[in-house]
Structures are given as structure tokens and as C-alpha cells.
Design a protein around this motif. Structure first.
Motif, PDB file in Angstrom:
ATOM      1  N   GLY A  30       8.516  13.065   4.862  1.00 37.20           N
ATOM      2  CA  GLY A  30       7.158  12.574   4.665  1.00 37.20           C
ATOM      3  C   GLY A  30       7.041  11.353   3.781  1.00 37.20           C
ATOM      4  O   GLY A  30       5.930  10.943   3.433  1.00 37.20           O
ATOM      5  N   ASP A  31       8.165  10.744   3.402  1.00 34.51           N
ATOM      6  CA  ASP A  31       8.116   9.588   2.502  1.00 34.51           C
ATOM      7  C   ASP A  31       9.277   8.650   2.820  1.00 34.51           C
ATOM      8  O   ASP A  31      10.356   8.751   2.238  1.00 34.51           O
ATOM      9  CB  ASP A  31       8.177  10.047   1.046  1.00 34.51           C
ATOM     10  CG  ASP A  31       8.010   8.900   0.049  1.00 34.51           C
ATOM     11  OD1 ASP A  31       7.859   7.745   0.496  1.00 34.51           O
ATOM     12  OD2 ASP A  31       8.031   9.165  -1.160  1.00 34.51           O
ATOM     13  N   ARG A  49      -2.629  19.354   3.101  1.00 32.39           N
ATOM     14  CA  ARG A  49      -2.005  18.093   2.675  1.00 32.39           C
ATOM     15  C   ARG A  49      -0.490  18.228   2.690  1.00 32.39           C
ATOM     16  O   ARG A  49       0.231  17.364   3.208  1.00 32.39           O
ATOM     17  CB  ARG A  49      -2.467  17.725   1.257  1.00 32.39           C
ATOM     18  CG  ARG A  49      -1.843  16.430   0.721  1.00 32.39           C
ATOM     19  CD  ARG A  49      -1.808  16.379  -0.799  1.00 32.39           C
ATOM     20  NE  ARG A  49      -0.850  17.317  -1.374  1.00 32.39           N
ATOM     21  CZ  ARG A  49       0.464  17.092  -1.458  1.00 32.39           C
ATOM     22  NH1 ARG A  49       0.993  15.983  -0.987  1.00 32.39           N
ATOM     23  NH2 ARG A  49       1.259  17.998  -2.002  1.00 32.39           N
ATOM     24  N   TRP A  50       0.013  19.345   2.135  1.00 31.42           N
ATOM     25  CA  TRP A  50       1.461  19.525   2.021  1.00 31.42           C
ATOM     26  C   TRP A  50       2.098  19.855   3.371  1.00 31.42           C
ATOM     27  O   TRP A  50       3.153  19.313   3.712  1.00 31.42           O
ATOM     28  CB  TRP A  50       1.771  20.626   1.002  1.00 31.42           C
ATOM     29  CG  TRP A  50       3.232  20.682   0.662  1.00 31.42           C
ATOM     30  CD1 TRP A  50       3.892  19.924  -0.261  1.00 31.42           C
ATOM     31  CD2 TRP A  50       4.214  21.526   1.272  1.00 31.42           C
ATOM     32  NE1 TRP A  50       5.236  20.242  -0.266  1.00 31.42           N
ATOM     33  CE2 TRP A  50       5.460  21.222   0.656  1.00 31.42           C
ATOM     34  CE3 TRP A  50       4.174  22.502   2.261  1.00 31.42           C
ATOM     35  CZ2 TRP A  50       6.642  21.867   1.014  1.00 31.42           C
ATOM     36  CZ3 TRP A  50       5.361  23.142   2.618  1.00 31.42           C
ATOM     37  CH2 TRP A  50       6.577  22.827   1.996  1.00 31.42           C
ATOM     38  N   LYS A  54       2.339  16.786   5.703  1.00 28.68           N
ATOM     39  CA  LYS A  54       3.354  15.835   5.247  1.00 28.68           C
ATOM     40  C   LYS A  54       4.764  16.339   5.545  1.00 28.68           C
ATOM     41  O   LYS A  54       5.663  15.552   5.849  1.00 28.68           O
ATOM     42  CB  LYS A  54       3.190  15.603   3.741  1.00 28.68           C
ATOM     43  CG  LYS A  54       4.214  14.661   3.122  1.00 28.68           C
ATOM     44  CD  LYS A  54       3.973  14.510   1.618  1.00 28.68           C
ATOM     45  CE  LYS A  54       5.031  13.627   0.967  1.00 28.68           C
ATOM     46  NZ  LYS A  54       4.823  13.507  -0.505  1.00 28.68           N
ATOM     47  N   HIS A  55       4.964  17.653   5.484  1.00 34.43           N
ATOM     48  CA  HIS A  55       6.318  18.216   5.559  1.00 34.43           C
ATOM     49  C   HIS A  55       6.531  19.086   6.797  1.00 34.43           C
ATOM     50  O   HIS A  55       7.368  19.993   6.789  1.00 34.43           O
ATOM     51  CB  HIS A  55       6.594  19.035   4.293  1.00 34.43           C
ATOM     52  CG  HIS A  55       6.508  18.245   3.030  1.00 34.43           C
ATOM     53  ND1 HIS A  55       5.369  18.201   2.257  1.00 34.43           N
ATOM     54  CD2 HIS A  55       7.412  17.436   2.419  1.00 34.43           C
ATOM     55  CE1 HIS A  55       5.577  17.418   1.207  1.00 34.43           C
ATOM     56  NE2 HIS A  55       6.800  16.936   1.284  1.00 34.43           N
ATOM     57  N   ASP A  89       6.891  14.589  -4.663  1.00 33.51           N
ATOM     58  CA  ASP A  89       5.608  15.151  -4.250  1.00 33.51           C
ATOM     59  C   ASP A  89       4.972  15.886  -5.426  1.00 33.51           C
ATOM     60  O   ASP A  89       5.668  16.435  -6.285  1.00 33.51           O
ATOM     61  CB  ASP A  89       5.823  16.122  -3.078  1.00 33.51           C
ATOM     62  CG  ASP A  89       4.525  16.636  -2.503  1.00 33.51           C
ATOM     63  OD1 ASP A  89       3.927  15.935  -1.676  1.00 33.51           O
ATOM     64  OD2 ASP A  89       4.096  17.744  -2.896  1.00 33.51           O
TER      65      ASP A  89
END
Length: 611
Positions: A385-386, A323-324, A327-328, A410
Motif C-alpha cells: 500500500g505504499d 482505511r487499513w 490499503k492492505h 502505517d
């Protein structure tokens, strides 16, 4: 795989050898490895049947060799699904994998034709080669292939060492027998090279013999004949390309350019059902960030069961890690080591072109700052990621100030990307002299408290001879009409951490600012905002008597991970800071030690002895 404390002479000698070797490593060959950042290690073998220590359990006479070998009958691999393994590894964000082809116990997991080899094909219940389908699966997923190979083979009749207490023969008396063993292991390496075309060979166990006895140069030439660009770790008596610290996260950046931390999820390499001391996904993610920030890789281990299934705890960690990393991704792969702690009070990394600075944020907090950057133009800012989060950037007192009040943090580690027009350049910050009066009068409490913590951290105590008392009562501080009452209240509440305290921990032991009591027996950790995971302390040799929140008395728990009972190398202390007890402006955690502070900053290397 084990750690052993080595003498200073050996330590310096090995460091010099490794540095010399790495100076000659072609950068182009190592580029994919340096870019990868995350690999998955797989320890799979017959030791997973009874769930005991791989190889070492019989070597140390915890179980005799005959009973250890009987585990072949239970190694079924009946639920082995190599394609699912490969997909899981890729989804976790790994770019390469390293699987045990043969551990020290001598059980080969492929159909080797080497003389007198014990294999899972002819000797185990599985009756199959488990390496070939796995290599095929990972290559189909586009992952780089790494193979672990143990130089010792404690089960082979040609090998001299049998157990800790027994040897088959003395090499000096039977050199021909030893030469037969060298031929045996080199044949196996030729098979692995020809059949699987690995990009990396991960050796282990070189400590039992010298480079000359292993014929290390000939072995290296053999591997390079099959693949001139083969990457080899440092465990062929330093005839390798990169360093491999094991279990202990380095406190300071290793001297060698290329390095990789091999690391377990719990305390075991292979599957052990009673070892439930798993690190949380948050701890694993922060360990990856630690490695990235120092320019290294993380090789994270899993230990499948004898039937080929992967334990649920390990599956969960891999999924949360994925997941991490997904995203990154831009702040992970292809990055290089970050800027010094004095420029950013946290972990950081740089893009390969040096123009983007990534800041890893471990707390939910309203602001942070960068000092000593020489780039004149302000950077473009984003939250990796955001796209919905916004960061405002300003400059003040030669520092870059980042407003994080509109950031969706996060759950584990937030990453900020600062993209500059030119390569990021920095120097040691030119700190302005800070006066107590100016701090007390500062209308921005966050800035004021950071100034207090920063000055204490470097050994400048602005409260000396100021009228501050140990308990914060009946103080005679220089206050006036301009004094910020919120700053004054905070100072009184946390007076214990300010009164006659001195310089804090050197870089690498704690990710924030700190101070040390006059008797050097209490550490004060300054915590800005709300941590998104446990606070970590590395390299503390002392025992810990208790940990509490300064100014309000709450005792808080801690756990220690990666402490090997027979080793002097300290484990990692993880402190759970209760959110409901945190100070709204800055929390101070007091860590009471059992003796004056002692730090471990030595090199962490391969385990050579497992008691």
C-alpha cells in the motif's frame, strides 16, 4: 452468546468431535470463507429499544418477560437504511455478513409463517420484515450472505425452557410438545433457506439440548437439500464446518483448519447506550491481524439502535478499519497462516500460493530480521500500500536482515511483502552461541540488544556470573577497548531485567520478546522501536499490581478488555507505552504481577451461560 469454562473431559471431547467433523469438510466449499478473513456480525432486535442484554436480561430475571416483550412497541426501524448498511460493511473491508434473524428471545425479524411465532412484521412498531431488504442489499454489493439463527426460543410455548428459574415442561414427559418445537424451528430454517439462499448459517444456543433432541442430522440434511454447499458453524452440537471462539482471541492457533473469532467492539453484542468501553480502531485492526496470522477469520459485531441507525462509535471503527483493509487488501484476503514466531518475531501470513510472505510490523523501528528460511534466493521486497517506501535486504549469519529506515510506517500496522520465486520454506533457526563479550563489543547496537533479548527469551542468560549487579552499579562486566559504550550503558540502565532473569512468555501471549524474574512475579517486555498502538498481553491469569518503564521509573497505565466477570478466562491487557519515555534503542516494560506467573492456554469456545 456467552462463555463458560468447561471440564477437561468435555473440552477434549468437543475438540475431537470438531476435528473429526472438519476433516470431512470439502475444501472447495470452504474456500470463499477461508479467503474472506473479515465478516461483520449484526445483533439487532427489540433489546436495542431499552438498550439491555439481548434475551439474557429476561432469562436471568433482570427484567420480567412481559416488560421485555413490551420493547416491541419501541422497535420502529424508522431510520433503517439497509443499502447504506451494506455499503458501510463493504467499505470496512468485510467479505461477508451475519445478521440475527432470531435471537434466544424468539423475535423473528422476517415474515415467518411458522406457528405461534412473534415477528417484527405483525407484532413490532416497525410492522416490517427487516431481513429481506438487507439480504437484497448485501447481495447487490457482492457480499456473502450469513444468517444467525438461535436454536432455543425462550418465548415460544412449544419450547421447554423459559427462564433460568422456570421451565414450561419436561421433555421426557411431553415429547410431542417438543416435536412440535422441532417442527417449528425446522420450518423457519426452510423459510430462511428458500427465501434468502444463504451461504452460511450461524447457529447459537445448542447447549440446551443434545444433538439427538435437536435432530441435528435431520436439520443438517434439510439445509443441504436447499444448498449442498451451505456452510454451518460448529454450534449445531458439532454438526458443522468450522469452530467459533467467542470474545477471547486464541492465544495459540486453534487445532481445526477453519475457525472464526466472533468479537464485539465494546462489551455488548446488541446496542447498549451506557456501554462506552469501545476498543480503539488500532486494537480491532490488530485483532484482525491476530486472526489472519493464525489462519482464521474475524467476525466483528455491530449493534444498531432500535430505529435502525448505527452508533457513531461503531461507524468510526468501521471507517478506520476500512482505511487499513483497503490499503492492505493483498495482505489480507486469500492469505493463510504465517510462519512460527521463532522465525519472525511478530505476526505473519502467507499468500495462497505460498510464495509471498507478509510481515505485520507493530512498531516504527529501523530494522528486523528473519531466521531459518530455507529459500536461497533473496525475495522482492515491498511495503504493501505504499510504493514510495523502500526496504533494503541483506543476509548475515544465516538470517535475512531488513533495513526499514526508508519506510513510511502505517499509523496502525505496517505490512511488508516478501515475494520469493518458490514457496516459502523454513526450519527451526540454528542459533549461534552468543557470548557476552561479543555482544558488548558489537558496533551495531540494535543487533546487540536483539541478541540479548532473544537469548533471555529462550532461557539463556548470558549475564549469569558475569559481574552484573541488580542495579547496574559497580558492575564487573568483561569490558575492554572494543566495548561499545552505547551497549554497555543500555545494559547498566536495564540491569534489573537482565539480572538472574529467565525464560520469557511462550508464543502467543505477547507479540515480542520477554523475560521473567527469578521469583516469576515480574514480566519484562522488550519493545523495539516506537509502538504504533498499545502493547497487548493475552492469557495472563494474574492480577497486575503495577507497570513501569525499566531504568527510568515511570508508572504507566493499562486497560483490560474482554474480561467476563463471571469467567476464569483472562481478558486482554493493553499497555500504553508513552512515546516520550521510550528508550531510543530498546525499551523494557516491567509488569509486576500479584503472584507468580500463571498462564491461560486452554481452548476458547462458545459462551453457554451469561450470569
Amino acid at each position: 452468546m456467552k462463555f463458560q469454562k468447561v471440564s477437561l473431559f468435555v473440552l477434549l471431547a468437543s475438540t475431537c468431535l470438531n476435528v473429526t467433523a472438519q476433516n470431512n469438510v470439502p475444501a472447495q466449499k470452504m474456500e470463499w470463507f477461508e479467503d474472506a478473513k473479515l465478516g461483520i456480525f449484526i445483533h439487532w432486535g427489540i433489546y436495542s429499544v431499552d438498550g439491555i442484554s439481548e434475551s439474557w436480561s429476561f432469562f436471568n430475571n433482570y427484567i420480567n418477560h412481559d416488560n421485555y416483550i413490551k420493547q416491541l412497541d419501541g422497535f420502529t426501524a424508522k431510520n433503517y437504511k439497509p443499502k447504506e448498511w451494506a455499503k458501510l460493511i463493504k467499505q470496512a473491508g468485510a467479505k461477508y455478513t451475519v445478521i440475527t434473524t432470531k435471537h434466544h428471545d424468539g423475535i423473528s425479524l422476517w415474515n415467518t409463517k411458522a406457528d405461534k411465532a412473534i415477528t417484527t412484521v405483525k407484532d413490532a412498531a416497525a410492522k416490517q420484515d427487516v431481513i429481506t431488504p438487507f439480504v437484497r442489499a448485501i447481495q447487490q454489493e457482492g457480499l456473502h450472505t450469513g444468517l444467525y439463527y438461535s436454536l432455543p426460543d425462550w418465548s415460544h410455548p412449544y419450547y421447554d425452557v423459559f427462564t433460568r428459574a422456570r421451565k414450561r415442561y419436561e421433555l421426557a414427559k411431553e415429547p410431542n410438545r417438543w416435536n412440535h418445537y422441532v417442527a417449528y424451528y425446522q420450518k423457519q430454517l426452510s423459510e430462511l433457506s428458500q427465501q434468502y439462499k444463504p451461504e452460511l448459517i450461524w447457529f447459537d444456543g445448542d447447549w440446551e439440548h443434545s444433538a439427538e433432541e435437536w435432530k441435528a442430522k435431520e436439520t443438517l440434511a434439510l439445509l443441504r437439500k436447499h444448498n449442498p454447499n451451505i456452510i454451518i458453524n460448529s454450534r449445531l452440537n458439532h454438526h458443522g464446518d468450522y469452530e467459533t471462539p467467542e470474545q477471547g482471541i486464541p492465544v495459540t492457533r486453534p487445532e481445526t483448519k477453519f475457525w472464526e473469532l466472533c468479537y464485539t467492539m465494546n462489551d455488548s453484542w446488541g446496542y447498549q447506550p451506557f456501554d462506552k468501553k469501545y476498543k480503539s480502531p488500532n486494537m480491532i485492526i490488530r485483532t484482525l491481524v491476530d486472526c489472519i496470522s493464525m489462519g482464521g477469520n474475524l467476525l466483528l459485531d455491530i449493534g444498531p439502535k432500535a430505529d435502525g441507525s448505527i452508533p457513531e462509535e461503531q461507524l468510526n471503527i468501521l471507517k478506520q478499519l476500512g482505511r487499513w483493509t483497503n490499503k492492505h487488501a493483498t495482505a489480507i484476503y486469500g492469505t493463510r497462516a504465517g510462519i512460527p514466531f521463532e522465525n519472525y518475531q511478530g505476526k505473519s501470513a502467507l499468500s495462497k500460493d505460498g510464495k509471498t510472505l507478509y510481515l505485520y510490523v507493530y512498531e516504527q523501528k529501523p530494522q528486523l530480521q528473519l531466521k531459518g528460511l530455507l529459500n536461497t534466493a533473496l525475495p522482492e521486497l515491498s511495503v504493501v500500500g505504499d510504493a514510495a517506501s523502500k526496504v533494503t535486504v541483506t543476509t548475515a549469519d544465516a538470517a535475512i536482515q531488513l533495513d526499514l529506515t526508508k519506510v513510511n510506517f502505517d499509523q496502525d500496522v505496517t505490512v511488508l511483502a516478501l515475494k520469493f520465486k518458490d514457496k516459502v520454506q523454513w526450519q527451526a533457526p540454528q542459533e549461534k552461541e552468543v557470548s557476552l563479550e561479543n555482544v558488548l563489543n558489537n558496533k551495531h547496537i540494535g543487533t546487540a540488544l536483539n541478541q540479548i533479548a532473544s537469548t533471555l527469551h529462550v532461557g539463556k542468560n548470558i549475564f549469569d556470573h558475569s559481574g552484573l549487579t541488580l542495579d547496574g552499579m559497580e558492575t564487573k562486566l568483561p569490558t575492554g577497548n572494543l566495548t561499545n559504550p552505547a551497549v554497555l550503558d543500555w545494559v547498566k540502565k536495564h540491569a534489573e531485567a537482565l539480572y538472574e532473569t529467565g525464560k520469557g512468555l511462550p508464543e502467543g501471549h505477547y507479540e515480542g520478546l520477554s523475560a521473567l524474574s527469578k521469583d516469576r512475579q515480574t514480566l519484562y517486555l522488550f519493545v523495539e522501536g516506537t509502538p504504533t498502538g498499545p502493547i497487548a498481553l493475552k492469557g495472563i491469569k494474574n492480577g497486575i499490581a503495577r507497570i513501569r518503564v525499566v531504568g527510568e521509573g515511570s508508572m504507566i497505565n493499562h486497560e483490560i478488555f474482554n474480561k467476563l466477570y463471571w469467567s476464569s478466562i483472562p481478558g486482554i491487557v493493553y499497555i500504553q507505552a508513552p512515546k516520550e519515555r521510550l528508550d531510543k534503542n530498546m525499551t523494557v516494560i516491567a509488569v509486576l504481577l500479584d503472584s507468580p506467573l500463571a498462564l491461560h492456554r486452554e481452548k476458547v469456545g462458545a459462551i453457554e451461560n451469561n450470569l
